[in-house]
Design a protein around this motif. Structure first.
Motif, PDB file in Angstrom:
ATOM      1  N   HIS A   1       0.845  -1.236   0.274  1.00 42.37           N
ATOM      2  CA  HIS A   1      -0.051   0.076   0.125  1.00 42.37           C
ATOM      3  C   HIS A   1       0.779   1.132  -0.191  1.00 42.37           C
ATOM      4  O   HIS A   1       1.561   1.545   1.118  1.00 42.37           O
ATOM      5  CB  HIS A   1      -0.856   0.013   1.161  1.00 42.37           C
ATOM      6  CG  HIS A   1      -1.999  -0.741   1.170  1.00 42.37           C
ATOM      7  ND1 HIS A   1      -2.135  -2.179   1.036  1.00 42.37           N
ATOM      8  CD2 HIS A   1      -3.294  -0.642   1.113  1.00 42.37           C
ATOM      9  CE1 HIS A   1      -3.295  -2.849   1.052  1.00 42.37           C
ATOM     10  NE2 HIS A   1      -4.214  -1.593   0.941  1.00 42.37           N
TER      11      HIS A   1
ATOM     12  N   TRP B   1      -8.551   6.684   3.532  1.00 43.26           N
ATOM     13  CA  TRP B   1      -9.436   7.036   4.928  1.00 43.26           C
ATOM     14  C   TRP B   1      -8.971   8.184   5.571  1.00 43.26           C
ATOM     15  O   TRP B   1      -9.983   8.762   6.066  1.00 43.26           O
ATOM     16  CB  TRP B   1      -9.333   5.502   5.693  1.00 43.26           C
ATOM     17  CG  TRP B   1     -10.100   4.438   4.994  1.00 43.26           C
ATOM     18  CD1 TRP B   1      -9.094   3.495   4.523  1.00 43.26           C
ATOM     19  CD2 TRP B   1     -11.256   4.028   5.014  1.00 43.26           C
ATOM     20  NE1 TRP B   1     -10.025   2.581   3.988  1.00 43.26           N
ATOM     21  CE2 TRP B   1     -11.180   2.964   4.419  1.00 43.26           C
ATOM     22  CE3 TRP B   1     -12.506   4.590   5.566  1.00 43.26           C
ATOM     23  CZ2 TRP B   1     -12.495   2.084   4.215  1.00 43.26           C
ATOM     24  CZ3 TRP B   1     -13.597   3.724   5.132  1.00 43.26           C
ATOM     25  CH2 TRP B   1     -13.633   2.725   4.700  1.00 43.26           C
TER      26      TRP B   1
ATOM     27  N   HIS C   1      -5.767   3.399  -5.357  1.00 43.02           N
ATOM     28  CA  HIS C   1      -6.268   3.141  -4.203  1.00 43.02           C
ATOM     29  C   HIS C   1      -7.672   4.030  -3.854  1.00 43.02           C
ATOM     30  O   HIS C   1      -7.981   4.643  -4.891  1.00 43.02           O
ATOM     31  CB  HIS C   1      -5.496   3.233  -2.825  1.00 43.02           C
ATOM     32  CG  HIS C   1      -6.263   2.699  -1.452  1.00 43.02           C
ATOM     33  ND1 HIS C   1      -6.780   3.156  -0.733  1.00 43.02           N
ATOM     34  CD2 HIS C   1      -5.882   1.248  -1.118  1.00 43.02           C
ATOM     35  CE1 HIS C   1      -7.370   2.296   0.416  1.00 43.02           C
ATOM     36  NE2 HIS C   1      -6.443   1.252   0.105  1.00 43.02           N
ATOM     37  N   HIS C   2      -8.533   4.285  -2.721  1.00 41.98           N
ATOM     38  CA  HIS C   2      -9.610   4.698  -2.892  1.00 41.98           C
ATOM     39  C   HIS C   2      -9.498   6.240  -3.108  1.00 41.98           C
ATOM     40  O   HIS C   2     -10.473   7.056  -3.492  1.00 41.98           O
ATOM     41  CB  HIS C   2     -10.290   4.536  -1.323  1.00 41.98           C
ATOM     42  CG  HIS C   2     -10.304   3.260  -0.837  1.00 41.98           C
ATOM     43  ND1 HIS C   2     -10.485   2.057  -1.738  1.00 41.98           N
ATOM     44  CD2 HIS C   2     -10.284   2.851   0.226  1.00 41.98           C
ATOM     45  CE1 HIS C   2     -10.635   1.044  -1.029  1.00 41.98           C
ATOM     46  NE2 HIS C   2     -10.592   1.338   0.452  1.00 41.98           N
TER      47      HIS C   2
ATOM     48  N   TYR D   1      -3.576  -4.368  -7.109  1.00 42.23           N
ATOM     49  CA  TYR D   1      -4.607  -3.874  -6.459  1.00 42.23           C
ATOM     50  C   TYR D   1      -5.184  -2.769  -7.121  1.00 42.23           C
ATOM     51  O   TYR D   1      -4.574  -2.021  -7.761  1.00 42.23           O
ATOM     52  CB  TYR D   1      -4.392  -3.441  -5.057  1.00 42.23           C
ATOM     53  CG  TYR D   1      -5.386  -2.962  -4.274  1.00 42.23           C
ATOM     54  CD1 TYR D   1      -5.878  -3.379  -3.300  1.00 42.23           C
ATOM     55  CD2 TYR D   1      -5.690  -1.630  -4.541  1.00 42.23           C
ATOM     56  CE1 TYR D   1      -7.025  -2.724  -2.163  1.00 42.23           C
ATOM     57  CE2 TYR D   1      -6.592  -0.839  -3.646  1.00 42.23           C
ATOM     58  CZ  TYR D   1      -7.344  -1.535  -2.822  1.00 42.23           C
ATOM     59  OH  TYR D   1      -8.075  -0.649  -1.954  1.00 42.23           O
TER      60      TYR D   1
ATOM     61  N   TRP E   1      -6.598  -7.461  -8.016  1.00 41.57           N
ATOM     62  CA  TRP E   1      -7.154  -7.614  -6.696  1.00 41.57           C
ATOM     63  C   TRP E   1      -8.208  -6.507  -6.624  1.00 41.57           C
ATOM     64  O   TRP E   1      -7.738  -5.411  -6.085  1.00 41.57           O
ATOM     65  CB  TRP E   1      -6.249  -7.740  -5.879  1.00 41.57           C
ATOM     66  CG  TRP E   1      -6.454  -8.103  -4.224  1.00 41.57           C
ATOM     67  CD1 TRP E   1      -6.234  -9.648  -4.019  1.00 41.57           C
ATOM     68  CD2 TRP E   1      -6.924  -7.707  -3.218  1.00 41.57           C
ATOM     69  NE1 TRP E   1      -6.511  -9.776  -2.552  1.00 41.57           N
ATOM     70  CE2 TRP E   1      -6.958  -8.837  -2.163  1.00 41.57           C
ATOM     71  CE3 TRP E   1      -7.383  -6.524  -2.771  1.00 41.57           C
ATOM     72  CZ2 TRP E   1      -7.581  -8.570  -0.772  1.00 41.57           C
ATOM     73  CZ3 TRP E   1      -7.870  -6.148  -1.697  1.00 41.57           C
ATOM     74  CH2 TRP E   1      -8.056  -7.162  -0.652  1.00 41.57           C
TER      75      TRP E   1
ATOM     76  N   ASP F   1     -10.997  -4.054  -4.730  1.00 40.69           N
ATOM     77  CA  ASP F   1     -11.465  -3.555  -3.500  1.00 40.69           C
ATOM     78  C   ASP F   1     -12.321  -2.535  -3.529  1.00 40.69           C
ATOM     79  O   ASP F   1     -12.654  -2.006  -4.685  1.00 40.69           O
ATOM     80  CB  ASP F   1     -10.200  -3.136  -2.407  1.00 40.69           C
ATOM     81  CG  ASP F   1     -10.365  -3.171  -1.049  1.00 40.69           C
ATOM     82  OD1 ASP F   1      -9.401  -2.695  -0.386  1.00 40.69           O
ATOM     83  OD2 ASP F   1     -11.555  -3.663  -0.727  1.00 40.69           O
TER      84      ASP F   1
ATOM     85  N   ARG G   1     -13.933  -9.549  -4.458  1.00 39.68           N
ATOM     86  CA  ARG G   1     -14.402  -8.113  -4.366  1.00 39.68           C
ATOM     87  C   ARG G   1     -14.728  -7.408  -5.668  1.00 39.68           C
ATOM     88  O   ARG G   1     -14.953  -6.181  -5.612  1.00 39.68           O
ATOM     89  CB  ARG G   1     -13.135  -7.309  -3.380  1.00 39.68           C
ATOM     90  CG  ARG G   1     -13.168  -8.056  -2.150  1.00 39.68           C
ATOM     91  CD  ARG G   1     -12.052  -7.181  -1.227  1.00 39.68           C
ATOM     92  NE  ARG G   1     -11.664  -7.947  -0.030  1.00 39.68           N
ATOM     93  CZ  ARG G   1     -11.065  -7.321   0.921  1.00 39.68           C
ATOM     94  NH1 ARG G   1     -10.954  -5.877   1.024  1.00 39.68           N
ATOM     95  NH2 ARG G   1     -10.812  -7.919   1.919  1.00 39.68           N
TER      96      ARG G   1
ATOM     97  N   GLU H   1      -9.804 -10.329   5.797  1.00 34.06           N
ATOM     98  CA  GLU H   1      -8.936  -9.212   5.928  1.00 34.06           C
ATOM     99  C   GLU H   1      -8.413  -8.862   7.431  1.00 34.06           C
ATOM    100  O   GLU H   1      -9.557  -9.162   8.388  1.00 34.06           O
ATOM    101  CB  GLU H   1      -9.668  -7.966   5.256  1.00 34.06           C
ATOM    102  CG  GLU H   1      -8.897  -6.742   5.526  1.00 34.06           C
ATOM    103  CD  GLU H   1      -9.347  -5.326   4.789  1.00 34.06           C
ATOM    104  OE1 GLU H   1      -9.358  -4.286   5.480  1.00 34.06           O
ATOM    105  OE2 GLU H   1      -9.852  -5.705   3.780  1.00 34.06           O
TER     106      GLU H   1
ATOM    107  N   CYS I   1      -5.555 -11.253   3.710  1.00 34.83           N
ATOM    108  CA  CYS I   1      -4.600 -10.148   3.655  1.00 34.83           C
ATOM    109  C   CYS I   1      -4.350  -9.605   5.025  1.00 34.83           C
ATOM    110  O   CYS I   1      -5.210  -8.991   5.824  1.00 34.83           O
ATOM    111  CB  CYS I   1      -4.968  -8.972   2.513  1.00 34.83           C
ATOM    112  SG  CYS I   1      -6.505  -8.516   2.983  1.00 34.83           S
TER     113      CYS I   1
HETATM  114  O1  FHN Z   1     -10.261   0.185   2.896  1.00 30.87           O
HETATM  115  C1  FHN Z   1      -9.273  -0.790   2.241  1.00 30.87           C
HETATM  116  C2  FHN Z   1      -7.924  -0.913   3.056  1.00 30.87           C
HETATM  117  O2  FHN Z   1      -7.415   0.546   2.855  1.00 30.87           O
HETATM  118  C3  FHN Z   1      -7.116  -1.716   2.470  1.00 30.87           C
HETATM  119  O3  FHN Z   1      -6.761  -1.532   1.330  1.00 30.87           O
HETATM  120  C4  FHN Z   1      -7.800  -3.184   2.729  1.00 30.87           C
HETATM  121  C5  FHN Z   1      -6.964  -4.033   2.153  1.00 30.87           C
HETATM  122  O4  FHN Z   1      -7.617  -5.289   2.120  1.00 30.87           O
HETATM  123  N1  FHN Z   1      -9.084  -3.189   2.268  1.00 30.87           N
HETATM  124  C6  FHN Z   1      -9.955  -1.946   2.495  1.00 30.87           C
HETATM  125  C7  FHN Z   1     -10.754  -2.275   3.489  1.00 30.87           C
HETATM  126  O5  FHN Z   1     -11.491  -3.466   3.498  1.00 30.87           O
END
Ligand code: FHN
Length: 450
Positions: free
Chosen positions: A53, A66, A112-113, A155, A207, A209, A240, A265, A280
């Motif tokens: 990450h 987050w 990522h998010h 990811y 992967w 998410d 996912r 997770e 993970c």
């Molecule tokens: O919000 C994400 C978190 O930041 C991280 O990436 C994990 C990894 O599996 N997955 C999410 C929370 O379920």
């Protein structure tokens, strides 16, 4: 043969109307099962991977995604990339650390998010090429992986709190975008996945998410799964991709389309042979880098890996590199310690399946052909009593040092270690049987009487 295959495909179509795609290890002996099993074989045998990450957020040391709009105001978070310059980033070094740790695949947060892209994408300027660093991280890491025989995986977050077309702008949808356009966002997402597969593939795994928010639907997930397999038929896609995952247990609710494998997770999955699964877990506490974040002990890491394998699952152990591009030295040290253990005891992990003795406080077991590997955590001076085995133990030896005596009776298998288990380590015993271990039904081990 072809008629049999078509019959198998018909059954699958029955199971997943309209999907016509082979997933989830359907009927036992169908050709489709074999196809799916072959596609996942490298991954099931690998057992152990590195999750990474990383992004401009590492400059703040707060949690990726987050902390945006929480510890870090949105307007500050979204401008961090203008200072992101990890000059000490060496993809070869990350790959070397993973290899020395005994990891067989690497999973990078390509997006990522927070929506920031770690590759040179044509879809948005919010990417690594528009940072002072101006180097394509996905390109360099995928190339370094290929060079060292490590499988490169990506990811990818389905939700994107930064992109104007994705309806929600923060966790829980507290903030909403003024003029979202989900269909256009889905096209944007697909174009990005196309770039990743075409420019940095073949990829091991997509992967996904961030599938839990309301704008994403099962139909979109099913369609995305099909799209990913059309980009690269051999790619593996986690559960996912759609909406089947039930919370952090990561297992999939029946009836819902759920990709190729489950994703517990921050916990070890339960003993489960199908569908396959992969836990993970962070090597520290946070996913992305945090100064002085609490690092897991070697004992915890080894027992977690052995328990995942003993449960018939994989472990994806996460590191959060620093803003200068290096993986923190103490995390590297821990990873090398894990690798040292695997150099000695890896035959009880790689290419094995979980069982027949189900994991517990006592330890865990794995098997391969006519061998059973006992991964021992707690063995009292009085020894360890395991349920009997429907096969004769021809010989036993410790593959991680120390001597062990294994006594088989009609009703039990008794294990005595000499010297008694050094605290903190995981001792592995190899039992050679008079036949295949795989047909032995899984059995749970009662708690040891003090
Ligand atoms: O919000 C994400 C978190 O930041 C991280 O990436 C994990 C990894 O599996 N997955 C999410 C929370 O379920």
């Amino acid at each position: 043969m072809k008629r049999l295959f078509l019959a198998g495909l018909a059954i699958i179509t029955l199971l997943h109307p309209g999907t016509g795609i082979q997933t989830r290890f359907p009927l036992a002996s169908s050709p489709a099962k074999q196809v799916a099993a072959d596609r996942l074989q490298w991954w099931r045998e690998a057992r152990f991977g590195m999750f990474i990450h990383w992004g401009p957020v590492s400059l703040k040391g707060t949690e990726i995604g987050w902390s945006r709009g929480d510890q870090v105001p949105v307007e500050v978070y979204d401008q961090l990339y203008r200072q992101f310059n990890p000059v000490k980033f060496k993809a070869e070094e990350w790959v070397a650390v993973a290899k020395e740790a005994g990891m067989k695949y690497i999973m990078l947060t390509s997006k990522h998010h927070d929506g920031f892209c770690l590759w040179s994408t044509q879809t948005t300027s919010y990417n690594i090429m528009n940072t002072p660093f101006h180097r394509d991280v996905v390109k360099e890491l995928s190339a370094a992986c290929k060079k060292e025989g490590i499988i490169f995986c990506t990811y990818f977050s389905i939700l994107d709190w930064h992109h104007p077309d994705y309806p929600l702008g923060s966790p829980g949808g507290k903030t909403k975008k003024p003029s979202p356009n989900m269909p256009r966002y889905v096209q944007y997402l697909k174009t990005q996945l196309g770039e990743l597969a075409r420019h940095y593939g073949p990829l091991g795994i997509f992967w996904f998410d961030g599938e839990w928010e309301e704008p994403w639907t099962s139909e979109m997930g099913l369609d995305l799964y099909r799209y990913c397999r059309s980009l690269q038929d051999s790619v593996i896609v986690n559960n996912r991709v759609a909406k089947a995952r039930k919370g952090m247990e990561g297992v999939s609710a029946g009836g819902e389309f759920a990709g190729d494998y489950d994703t517990p997770e921050q916990r070890i999955g339960s003993f489960q042979q199908n569908p396959p699964w992969e836990s993970c877990i962070t090597i520290c506490q946070q996913w992305s880098w945090k100064p002085e974040d609490k690092l897991k002990s070697l004992q915890e890491c080894l027992r977690t890996l052995a328990t995942c394998a003993g449960g018939d699952g994989n472990l994806l152990l996460n590191v959060g590199p620093m803003p200068d591009g290096r993986i923190e030295p103490r995390q590297v040290k821990r990873l090398k310690e894990i690798g040292a253990w695997l150099k000695q005891s890896g035959s009880g992990i790689y290419g094995t399946r979980g069982g027949p003795y189900q994991p517990g406080a006592w330890g865990a077991s794995t098997w391969k052909e006519n061998k059973i590997y006992l991964h021992l955590f707690e063995v009292l001076p009085s020894g360890l009593e395991l349920p009997s085995l429907p096969r004769r133990i021809l010989s036993s030896k410790s593959i991680s040092g120390g001597n062990a005596k294994v006594l088989q009776t009609p009703t039990s298998v008794q294990v005595h270690l000499d010297p008694v288990l050094k605290s903190g380590s995981v001792t592995v015993l190899e039992l050679t049987l008079d036949g295949e271990a795989g047909t032995i039904p899984p059995v749970s081990v009662a708690g040891q009487k003090k």
